[in-house]
Design an enzyme around this catalytic site. Sequence first.
Site, PDB file in Angstrom:
ATOM      1  N   CYS A 122       0.645  -1.106  -0.072  1.00  0.00           N
ATOM      2  CA  CYS A 122      -0.098   0.052  -0.045  1.00  0.00           C
ATOM      3  C   CYS A 122       0.862   1.212  -0.038  1.00  0.00           C
ATOM      4  CB  CYS A 122      -0.975  -0.119   1.167  1.00  0.00           C
ATOM      5  SG  CYS A 122      -2.414  -1.469   1.240  1.00  0.00           S
ATOM      6  N   HIS A 255      -2.929   7.155   2.297  1.00  0.00           N
ATOM      7  CA  HIS A 255      -3.630   5.662   1.886  1.00  0.00           C
ATOM      8  C   HIS A 255      -4.634   5.455   2.334  1.00  0.00           C
ATOM      9  CE1 HIS A 255      -4.071   1.714   0.953  1.00  0.00           C
ATOM     10  NE2 HIS A 255      -3.915   1.197   2.104  1.00  0.00           N
ATOM     11  N   ASN A 285     -10.202  -0.026   0.350  1.00  0.00           N
ATOM     12  CA  ASN A 285      -8.789  -0.023   0.153  1.00  0.00           C
ATOM     13  C   ASN A 285      -8.219  -0.630  -0.954  1.00  0.00           C
ATOM     14  OD1 ASN A 285      -6.105  -0.595   0.715  1.00  0.00           O
ATOM     15  ND2 ASN A 285      -6.113  -1.294   2.659  1.00  0.00           N
TER      16      ASN A 285
HETATM   17  C1  LIG Z   1      -9.701  -4.739  10.678  1.00  0.00           C
HETATM   18  C2  LIG Z   1     -10.259  -3.625  11.378  1.00  0.00           C
HETATM   19  C3  LIG Z   1     -11.296  -2.820  10.842  1.00  0.00           C
HETATM   20  C4  LIG Z   1     -10.912  -4.631  12.634  1.00  0.00           C
HETATM   21  O1  LIG Z   1     -11.441  -3.629  13.646  1.00  0.00           O
HETATM   22  P1  LIG Z   1     -11.318  -3.897  15.079  1.00  0.00           P
HETATM   23  O2  LIG Z   1     -12.000  -2.705  16.049  1.00  0.00           O
HETATM   24  O3  LIG Z   1      -9.581  -3.800  15.481  1.00  0.00           O
HETATM   25  O4  LIG Z   1     -12.150  -5.091  15.346  1.00  0.00           O
HETATM   26  P2  LIG Z   1     -11.499  -6.667  15.917  1.00  0.00           P
HETATM   27  O5  LIG Z   1     -10.589  -7.194  14.982  1.00  0.00           O
HETATM   28  O6  LIG Z   1     -11.039  -6.372  17.375  1.00  0.00           O
HETATM   29  O7  LIG Z   1     -12.758  -7.480  16.126  1.00  0.00           O
HETATM   30  C5  LIG Z   1     -13.864  -7.192  16.738  1.00  0.00           C
HETATM   31  C6  LIG Z   1     -15.012  -8.307  16.424  1.00  0.00           C
HETATM   32  O8  LIG Z   1     -15.642  -7.998  15.169  1.00  0.00           O
HETATM   33  C7  LIG Z   1     -15.743  -9.257  14.637  1.00  0.00           C
HETATM   34  N1  LIG Z   1     -15.463  -8.836  13.168  1.00  0.00           N
HETATM   35  C8  LIG Z   1     -14.484  -8.765  12.540  1.00  0.00           C
HETATM   36  N2  LIG Z   1     -14.846  -8.712  11.096  1.00  0.00           N
HETATM   37  C9  LIG Z   1     -16.246  -8.392  11.144  1.00  0.00           C
HETATM   38  C10 LIG Z   1     -17.200  -8.177  10.253  1.00  0.00           C
HETATM   39  N3  LIG Z   1     -16.779  -7.842   8.767  1.00  0.00           N
HETATM   40  N4  LIG Z   1     -18.328  -8.009  10.406  1.00  0.00           N
HETATM   41  C11 LIG Z   1     -18.704  -8.301  11.716  1.00  0.00           C
HETATM   42  N5  LIG Z   1     -17.879  -8.463  12.759  1.00  0.00           N
HETATM   43  C12 LIG Z   1     -16.627  -8.650  12.456  1.00  0.00           C
HETATM   44  C13 LIG Z   1     -14.309 -10.022  15.182  1.00  0.00           C
HETATM   45  O9  LIG Z   1     -14.819 -11.260  15.028  1.00  0.00           O
HETATM   46  C14 LIG Z   1     -14.479  -9.412  16.454  1.00  0.00           C
HETATM   47  O10 LIG Z   1     -15.397 -10.235  17.375  1.00  0.00           O
HETATM   48  P3  LIG Z   1     -15.278 -10.742  18.825  1.00  0.00           P
HETATM   49  O11 LIG Z   1     -15.230  -9.784  19.431  1.00  0.00           O
HETATM   50  O12 LIG Z   1     -16.617 -11.557  19.038  1.00  0.00           O
HETATM   51  O13 LIG Z   1     -13.889 -11.546  18.761  1.00  0.00           O
HETATM   52  C15 LIG Z   1      -9.209  -2.877  12.186  1.00  0.00           C
HETATM   53  O14 LIG Z   1      -8.301  -3.701  12.985  1.00  0.00           O
HETATM   54  C16 LIG Z   1      -8.419  -2.156  11.235  1.00  0.00           C
HETATM   55  O15 LIG Z   1      -9.109  -1.212  10.690  1.00  0.00           O
HETATM   56  N6  LIG Z   1      -6.989  -2.254  10.911  1.00  0.00           N
HETATM   57  C17 LIG Z   1      -6.370  -1.928  10.081  1.00  0.00           C
HETATM   58  C18 LIG Z   1      -6.784  -2.399   8.790  1.00  0.00           C
HETATM   59  C19 LIG Z   1      -5.953  -1.614   7.791  1.00  0.00           C
HETATM   60  O16 LIG Z   1      -5.865  -0.395   7.618  1.00  0.00           O
HETATM   61  N7  LIG Z   1      -5.282  -2.408   6.811  1.00  0.00           N
HETATM   62  C20 LIG Z   1      -4.691  -2.085   5.735  1.00  0.00           C
HETATM   63  C21 LIG Z   1      -3.427  -1.272   5.965  1.00  0.00           C
HETATM   64  S1  LIG Z   1      -2.624  -0.851   4.666  1.00  0.00           S
END
Ligand SMILES: CC(C)(COP(=O)(O)OP(=O)(O)OC[C@H]1O[C@@H](n2cnc3c(N)ncnc32)[C@H](O)[C@@H]1OP(=O)(O)O)[C@@H](O)C(=O)NCCC(=O)NCCS
EC number: 2.3.1.180
Length: 328
Positions: A122, A255, A285
């Site tokens: 990215c 990004h 993304n």
């Molecule tokens: C991926 C991301 C959105 C997840 O958000 P988060 O607040 O960290 O969420 P978590 O991973 O802690 O998951 C929270 C809960 O949501 C659930 N969950 C995950 N994806 C889900 C979805 N698509 N729909 C519903 N629930 C979902 C998980 O299973 C978890 O459930 P649990 O608490 O029962 O275990 C976040 O971590 C993020 O944005 N990370 C950076 C991603 C990014 O920018 N990547 C590219 C960089 S180049």
Amino acid sequence: MTIYSKIIGTGSFLPPNRVTNQELAAQLASNGIETSDEWIVSRSGISARHYADAGVQSSDLAVEAAKRALDMAKLGVNDVDLIILATSTPDFFGGFPSTACVVQRKLGITNDCAAVDVQAVCSGFVYAVSIADNFIKAGTHKNVLVIGAEVFSRIIDFEDRTTCVLFGDGAGAVLMTASQEPGVLATKLHANGNYGDILCLPGKVNKGVVEGSAFLYMDGPAVFKMAVSVLDKVAHEALEIAGMDSSEVDWIIPHQANIRIMQSTAKKLGLGMDKMIVTVDQHGNTSAASIPMALDVGVRDGRIQPGQNVMMEGVGGGFTWGAVLARM
Ligand SMILES: CC(C)(COP(=O)(O)OP(=O)(O)OC[C@H]1O[C@@H](n2cnc3c(N)ncnc32)[C@H](O)[C@@H]1OP(=O)(O)O)[C@@H](O)C(=O)NCCC(=O)NCCS
């Protein structure tokens, strides 16, 4: 006489198949995967993304974006003397021939110009712009086509709800030319390979067989933490190189991965969200394509004006990150 590299054309292309969160949630539900528009919007800011049809490759999206950038720059295809294409989803498994070479052929360029792919996930676009800037400043190349193009829909696992809702396909391009007027003012790139496993495609090929997963893997919370800790720092480094202050930044184009990361970056830089070009809501993304697509949106809708200072920032797998400060 100082030679600068200057962006004189921008272009972008989204494949026509637009999929909203509601549509994606319904498709996933038919495979027993639960998600919702509310979850996706609240965690990422994404409402929709575009997917390329089967058979459409990164090069096809890149060619459309490149044609638009060349049109804006009022240049013909044979004026290009270097193509640098950033992608993690090259046309060919293994990456060769490079997607840049495929784009050269599909654009009908006949001047044997140099063409190469860059892999910094990215951050690929800011790496590619930085490389182009240095080639232009060195005086070896005059008109460089820099492209970010991706078909991430090919490497996401639609059974992994934590990643599949976040990514989309698209391409963006800029034409950079040698100029006596200030253009790119500063670039700063970083990488730390110790964090390679938090965002990767872990499969390896051995004797024609993929060993391990051929799908993107992401430790979302770790990536989130890393991104918010590096993006404002690298912007400050670029500003320092240029001898400028964040108050002189007219537009910030990070990004487009997650609106929460983007909001945190704006806040740390002391800039309002009204100074940020946001497309993550409509594009998702798109990895290396996200910054040039957002730049093109801002240029074409008239927000980004000639003479304004634009801070572009990438962060992604590797782990890689970087910033480009450019006067338009
Ligand atoms: C991926 C991301 C959105 C997840 O958000 P988060 O607040 O960290 O969420 P978590 O991973 O802690 O998951 C929270 C809960 O949501 C659930 N969950 C995950 N994806 C889900 C979805 N698509 N729909 C519903 N629930 C979902 C998980 O299973 C978890 O459930 P649990 O608490 O029962 O275990 C976040 O971590 C993020 O944005 N990370 C950076 C991603 C990014 O920018 N990547 C590219 C960089 S180049």
